[in-house]
Each structure stands twice: as structure tokens, then as C-alpha cells.
Scaffold this motif. Structure first.
Motif, PDB file in Angstrom:
ATOM      1  N   LEU A  74       0.849  -1.184   0.000  1.00  0.00           N
ATOM      2  CA  LEU A  74       0.000   0.000   0.000  1.00  0.00           C
ATOM      3  C   LEU A  74       0.887   1.238   0.000  1.00  0.00           C
ATOM      4  N   VAL A  75       0.594   2.152  -0.885  1.00  0.00           N
ATOM      5  CA  VAL A  75       1.389   3.377  -0.972  1.00  0.00           C
ATOM      6  C   VAL A  75       0.467   4.584  -0.958  1.00  0.00           C
ATOM      7  N   GLU A  76       0.653   5.420   0.050  1.00  0.00           N
ATOM      8  CA  GLU A  76      -0.155   6.632   0.170  1.00  0.00           C
ATOM      9  C   GLU A  76       0.539   7.806  -0.524  1.00  0.00           C
ATOM     10  N   CYS A  93      -4.403   6.117  -1.879  1.00  0.00           N
ATOM     11  CA  CYS A  93      -3.709   4.908  -1.453  1.00  0.00           C
ATOM     12  C   CYS A  93      -3.834   3.895  -2.586  1.00  0.00           C
ATOM     13  N   VAL A  94      -2.703   3.544  -3.162  1.00  0.00           N
ATOM     14  CA  VAL A  94      -2.694   2.579  -4.253  1.00  0.00           C
ATOM     15  C   VAL A  94      -2.228   1.225  -3.731  1.00  0.00           C
ATOM     16  N   ALA A  95      -3.002   0.201  -4.053  1.00  0.00           N
ATOM     17  CA  ALA A  95      -2.669  -1.162  -3.635  1.00  0.00           C
ATOM     18  C   ALA A  95      -2.076  -1.932  -4.802  1.00  0.00           C
ATOM     19  N   SER A  96      -1.048  -2.706  -4.519  1.00  0.00           N
ATOM     20  CA  SER A  96      -0.442  -3.558  -5.539  1.00  0.00           C
ATOM     21  C   SER A  96      -0.112  -4.908  -4.919  1.00  0.00           C
ATOM     22  N   GLY A  97       0.238  -5.846  -5.765  1.00  0.00           N
ATOM     23  CA  GLY A  97       0.546  -7.180  -5.268  1.00  0.00           C
ATOM     24  C   GLY A  97      -0.619  -8.109  -5.516  1.00  0.00           C
ATOM     25  N   ARG A  98      -1.535  -8.161  -4.550  1.00  0.00           N
ATOM     26  CA  ARG A  98      -2.773  -8.944  -4.692  1.00  0.00           C
ATOM     27  C   ARG A  98      -3.947  -8.092  -4.224  1.00  0.00           C
ATOM     28  N   PRO A  99      -4.168  -6.975  -4.905  1.00  0.00           N
ATOM     29  CA  PRO A  99      -5.213  -6.071  -4.423  1.00  0.00           C
ATOM     30  C   PRO A  99      -6.613  -6.669  -4.436  1.00  0.00           C
ATOM     31  N   SER A 100      -6.824  -7.702  -5.279  1.00  0.00           N
ATOM     32  CA  SER A 100      -8.156  -8.308  -5.341  1.00  0.00           C
ATOM     33  C   SER A 100      -8.514  -9.016  -4.050  1.00  0.00           C
ATOM     34  N   SER A 101      -7.501  -9.314  -3.224  1.00  0.00           N
ATOM     35  CA  SER A 101      -7.753  -9.999  -1.968  1.00  0.00           C
ATOM     36  C   SER A 101      -8.212  -9.054  -0.863  1.00  0.00           C
ATOM     37  N   LEU A 102      -8.147  -7.773  -1.124  1.00  0.00           N
ATOM     38  CA  LEU A 102      -8.479  -6.795  -0.094  1.00  0.00           C
ATOM     39  C   LEU A 102      -9.976  -6.545  -0.066  1.00  0.00           C
TER      40      LEU A 102
END
Length: 118
Positions: A4-6, A22-31
Motif C-alpha cells: 500500500l502506498v499513500e 492509497c494505491v494497492a499492488s501485489g494482490r489487491p483483489s484480496s483486499l
């Protein structure tokens, strides 16, 4: 893993508005649930607001009115709009996320500083 990067913090004047991202990367679909927290100098980290994947929102009692949380699942991005900024809004704002059914926020960003000063 999820990262997560703000962004969007800065030095503003009382009465200004600001939008944090806040941008999510990696496995954002799991959030499933994402949230904003803030920590003022010398104080504990407090919840600002949360939003789930379906768009349902929840605000801390003291945060309703000037704060608006939103989420764009297609962009894996969450936002926090803050209007009519006050001195007491000065804090580090953190993005956090957890999966469906999880009670603890497992993922945290590094925080973005918001400073309200005349």
C-alpha cells in the motif's frame, strides 16, 4: 503480498481541502476492507474511516462531515477527501487493508504527512 502506498499529503492552510490516495499492488483483489487511520504527534493511531469492496463506508464519530472515503476497485485505489482542514487534522495518515473475514488490518502503508499551518 500486498503493498500500500499513500500520497497526497502536504503543507496546507486552515480551510483548505486535500485528497489523499492509497494505491494497492501485489494482490489487491484480496483486499475487502480498506481504511484510513491517522496519528498525530504524541497520540495514538486513530481510525478515520473504512470502506469495503462493495462501497459501504463507516466513519469514526468525530470524523463525519469533513471526511469522505471512496474507492475505485478498477484502479486499486482508495481516497480520502478532507475538507475545511483544521490545525488538529495535522497527522500522519495511514492506509490499511484486510481480507474478507479478517478482524485485523494486516497491510499498512508507510503514511503520508498532512500538516495544517497558517
Amino acid at each position: 503480498q500486498v503493498q500500500l502506498v499513500e500520497s497526497g499529503g502536504g503543507l496546507v492552510q486552515p480551510g483548505d481541502s486535500l485528497r489523499l490516495s492509497c494505491v494497492a499492488s501485489g494482490r489487491p483483489s484480496s483486499l475487502y476492507t480498506m481504511g484510513w487511520f491517522r496519528q498525530a504527534p504524541g497520540k495514538q493511531r486513530d481510525l478515520v474511516a473504512t470502506i469495503n469492496k462493495g462501497g459501504s463506508t463507516n466513519y469514526a464519530d468525530s470524523m463525519e462531515g469533513r471526511f469522505t472515503i471512496s474507492r475505485d476497485n478498477a484502479k486499486n485505489t482508495m481516497y480520502l477527501q478532507i475538507n475545511s482542514l483544521k490545525f488538529e487534522d495535522t497527522a500522519v495518515y495511514y492506509c490499511a487493508a484486510r481480507g474478507f473475514g479478517e478482524s485485523m488490518y494486516r497491510y499498512w502503508g508507510q503514511g503520508t504527512q498532512v500538516t495544517v499551518s497558517a
